[in-house]
Motif scaffolding. Structure first.
Motif, PDB file in Angstrom:
ATOM      1  N   ALA A 239     -45.198 -31.546  52.726  1.00 46.86           N
ATOM      2  CA  ALA A 239     -45.077 -29.960  52.630  1.00 46.86           C
ATOM      3  C   ALA A 239     -43.632 -29.430  53.243  1.00 46.86           C
ATOM      4  O   ALA A 239     -43.133 -28.415  52.818  1.00 46.86           O
ATOM      5  CB  ALA A 239     -46.313 -29.645  53.494  1.00 46.86           C
ATOM      6  N   ALA A 240     -43.104 -30.223  54.222  1.00 51.19           N
ATOM      7  CA  ALA A 240     -42.019 -29.668  55.104  1.00 51.19           C
ATOM      8  C   ALA A 240     -40.792 -29.922  53.752  1.00 51.19           C
ATOM      9  O   ALA A 240     -40.026 -29.121  53.865  1.00 51.19           O
ATOM     10  CB  ALA A 240     -41.660 -30.532  56.075  1.00 51.19           C
ATOM     11  N   ILE A 241     -40.824 -30.715  53.047  1.00 51.51           N
ATOM     12  CA  ILE A 241     -39.783 -31.082  52.191  1.00 51.51           C
ATOM     13  C   ILE A 241     -39.805 -30.114  50.908  1.00 51.51           C
ATOM     14  O   ILE A 241     -38.681 -29.383  50.680  1.00 51.51           O
ATOM     15  CB  ILE A 241     -40.007 -32.474  51.308  1.00 51.51           C
ATOM     16  CG1 ILE A 241     -39.401 -33.480  52.343  1.00 51.51           C
ATOM     17  CG2 ILE A 241     -39.176 -32.580  50.089  1.00 51.51           C
ATOM     18  CD1 ILE A 241     -39.651 -34.765  51.742  1.00 51.51           C
ATOM     19  N   LEU A 242     -41.093 -29.583  50.534  1.00 55.32           N
ATOM     20  CA  LEU A 242     -41.391 -28.653  49.585  1.00 55.32           C
ATOM     21  C   LEU A 242     -40.829 -27.141  50.218  1.00 55.32           C
ATOM     22  O   LEU A 242     -40.225 -26.357  49.378  1.00 55.32           O
ATOM     23  CB  LEU A 242     -42.895 -28.411  49.014  1.00 55.32           C
ATOM     24  CG  LEU A 242     -43.219 -29.750  48.092  1.00 55.32           C
ATOM     25  CD1 LEU A 242     -44.766 -29.432  47.971  1.00 55.32           C
ATOM     26  CD2 LEU A 242     -42.476 -29.678  46.870  1.00 55.32           C
ATOM     27  N   ASP A 243     -41.283 -26.922  51.347  1.00 54.92           N
ATOM     28  CA  ASP A 243     -40.643 -25.828  51.990  1.00 54.92           C
ATOM     29  C   ASP A 243     -39.333 -25.668  52.001  1.00 54.92           C
ATOM     30  O   ASP A 243     -38.611 -24.627  51.947  1.00 54.92           O
ATOM     31  CB  ASP A 243     -41.202 -25.643  53.572  1.00 54.92           C
ATOM     32  CG  ASP A 243     -42.768 -25.406  53.539  1.00 54.92           C
ATOM     33  OD1 ASP A 243     -43.296 -24.943  52.469  1.00 54.92           O
ATOM     34  OD2 ASP A 243     -43.335 -25.519  54.663  1.00 54.92           O
ATOM     35  N   ALA A 244     -38.666 -26.891  52.654  1.00 60.39           N
ATOM     36  CA  ALA A 244     -37.038 -26.749  52.540  1.00 60.39           C
ATOM     37  C   ALA A 244     -36.402 -26.570  51.212  1.00 60.39           C
ATOM     38  O   ALA A 244     -35.383 -25.710  51.076  1.00 60.39           O
ATOM     39  CB  ALA A 244     -36.386 -28.130  53.160  1.00 60.39           C
ATOM     40  N   LEU A 245     -36.819 -27.181  50.155  1.00 60.60           N
ATOM     41  CA  LEU A 245     -36.365 -26.892  48.822  1.00 60.60           C
ATOM     42  C   LEU A 245     -36.819 -25.488  48.195  1.00 60.60           C
ATOM     43  O   LEU A 245     -36.055 -25.064  47.319  1.00 60.60           O
ATOM     44  CB  LEU A 245     -36.947 -27.840  47.932  1.00 60.60           C
ATOM     45  CG  LEU A 245     -36.614 -29.382  48.002  1.00 60.60           C
ATOM     46  CD1 LEU A 245     -37.351 -30.229  47.182  1.00 60.60           C
ATOM     47  CD2 LEU A 245     -35.220 -29.463  48.033  1.00 60.60           C
ATOM     48  N   ALA A 246     -37.713 -24.625  48.862  1.00 62.17           N
ATOM     49  CA  ALA A 246     -37.905 -23.514  48.608  1.00 62.17           C
ATOM     50  C   ALA A 246     -36.449 -22.587  48.874  1.00 62.17           C
ATOM     51  O   ALA A 246     -36.300 -21.446  48.192  1.00 62.17           O
ATOM     52  CB  ALA A 246     -38.924 -22.884  49.125  1.00 62.17           C
ATOM     53  N   ALA A 247     -35.712 -23.073  49.731  1.00 62.52           N
ATOM     54  CA  ALA A 247     -34.584 -22.155  49.926  1.00 62.52           C
ATOM     55  C   ALA A 247     -33.416 -22.842  49.118  1.00 62.52           C
ATOM     56  O   ALA A 247     -32.293 -22.058  49.370  1.00 62.52           O
ATOM     57  CB  ALA A 247     -34.084 -22.668  51.396  1.00 62.52           C
ATOM     58  N   GLY A 248     -33.452 -23.967  48.387  1.00 65.33           N
ATOM     59  CA  GLY A 248     -32.351 -24.044  47.501  1.00 65.33           C
ATOM     60  C   GLY A 248     -32.353 -25.607  47.200  1.00 65.33           C
ATOM     61  O   GLY A 248     -33.043 -26.492  48.011  1.00 65.33           O
ATOM     62  N   PRO A 249     -31.803 -26.228  46.266  1.00 69.25           N
ATOM     63  CA  PRO A 249     -31.480 -27.445  46.184  1.00 69.25           C
ATOM     64  C   PRO A 249     -30.852 -28.062  47.321  1.00 69.25           C
ATOM     65  O   PRO A 249     -30.042 -27.923  47.843  1.00 69.25           O
ATOM     66  CB  PRO A 249     -30.626 -27.735  44.739  1.00 69.25           C
ATOM     67  CG  PRO A 249     -30.899 -26.425  44.182  1.00 69.25           C
ATOM     68  CD  PRO A 249     -30.914 -25.423  45.235  1.00 69.25           C
TER      69      PRO A 249
END
Length: 303
Positions: A239-249
């Motif tokens: 979930a943390a990885i997906l949240d971080a990727l929501a801000a960009g690659p």
């Protein structure tokens, strides 16, 4: 997440854990191995040595010195082909003549996804692979390994590495590096596969175990609770990885810096490998995609 405790047994000295079970701690402490590798001796007459450990003469002597006058080593069992578990098996066999049991060489049990990544040049990191390991007796999931007064059932539990096995002894289980009490297991592609790791966790969770005997650290007295933590821990990382990727690659290293802020510097490399394992798993779930062919430095973005 590290959970340091009071586990600090004497190196090289057999400790009785239960009737017919002793543990000898190998002299190889490190950030990846905690106090060192746990070698287990099962049996009263025919002795099974589980995970002889690293190539170390003092540890070899400690194992041999633990034998009583009416005891012999009848089986040498290696849970997986990492350098802190497997290499001493050959020297121990030379000393006692017992056959070596294992799932197979280091590459056996590797998923098709990880095999493709290995062939493309992706290299693992972390504990180091014993590429020379090749057991005399290849075991499969569900096989029984038996000696006088004991019987171990093989559970193929890929994830930490493809050829990883756990060993069920009635309602006790030797979990090697799949489940430990002091830390979560390293999953480092292409040897480690997070998709397989989670599947193996859920498989173990379906059985009511009394306790786990891990490859590093103390006995795990609440196996179900520990497995629940491992599963929820990995889902929280996802979930943390997906949240971080929501801000960009981002790539695995950049995500590690964001997510593992409290991780000691000596474990950042291992944490990055764990993040890469998550990224590959998420690609398989069609939740993210790589901008380039999968490598450690590849940028990933949400689908």
């Amino acid at each position: 997440m590290l959970s340091l405790d009071n586990f600090d047994p004497p190196v090289g000295r057999p400790e009785v854990l239960a009737p017919g079970l002793r543990r000898i701690l190998a002299p190889n402490p490190s950030p990846m191995t905690y106090r060192g590798t746990n070698t287990y001796l099962v049996g009263d007459s025919d002795i099974a040595v589980i995970d002889p450990g690293p190539l170390d003469t003092a540890h070899l002597d400690a194992i041999l010195d633990a034998l009583g006058p009416a005891q012999r080593i009848s089986h040498i069992i290696v849970s997986h082909a990492h350098l802190d578990h497997a290499p001493l098996s050959a020297a121990l066999q030379e000393a006692c003549g017992a056959p070596i049991y294992g799932f197979g060489p280091a590459e056996k049990g590797r998923s098709a996804v990880m095999q493709r990544l290995a062939e493309s040049g992706l290299m693992g990191g972390g504990e180091g692979v014993d590429h020379a390991f090749d057991p005399d007796c290849t075991v499969a999931d569900g096989d029984l390994i038996e000696g006088a007064g004991w019987r171990l059932r093989v559970l193929h539990t890929p994830g930490h590495i493809g050829n990883h096995i756990c060993l069920a002894w009635d309602n006790l289980c030797f979990t090697a590096d799949h489940v430990m009490g002091w830390a979560s297991s390293l999953v480092s592609p292409p040897d480690g596969d997070l998709t397989d790791f989670m599947r193996s966790c859920r498989r173990l969770r379906r059985h009511h175990w009394q306790c786990f005997y891990p490859g590093h650290g103390d006995v795990v007295p609440d196996p179900q609770g520990r497995l629940d933590w491992l599963i929820s821990h990995r889902l929280a990382r996802e979930a943390a990885i997906l949240d971080a990727l929501a801000a960009g690659p981002r790539d695995a290293h950049g995500l590690t810096q964001m997510i593992y802020g409290d991780t000691p510097a000596g474990l950042i490399s291992a944490a990055t490998r764990n993040v890469l394992a998550h990224l590959i798993d998420l690609v398989g779930k069609n939740k993210i995609a790589p901008k380039d062919p999968l490598r450690a430095e590849t940028l990933f973005h949400l689908v």
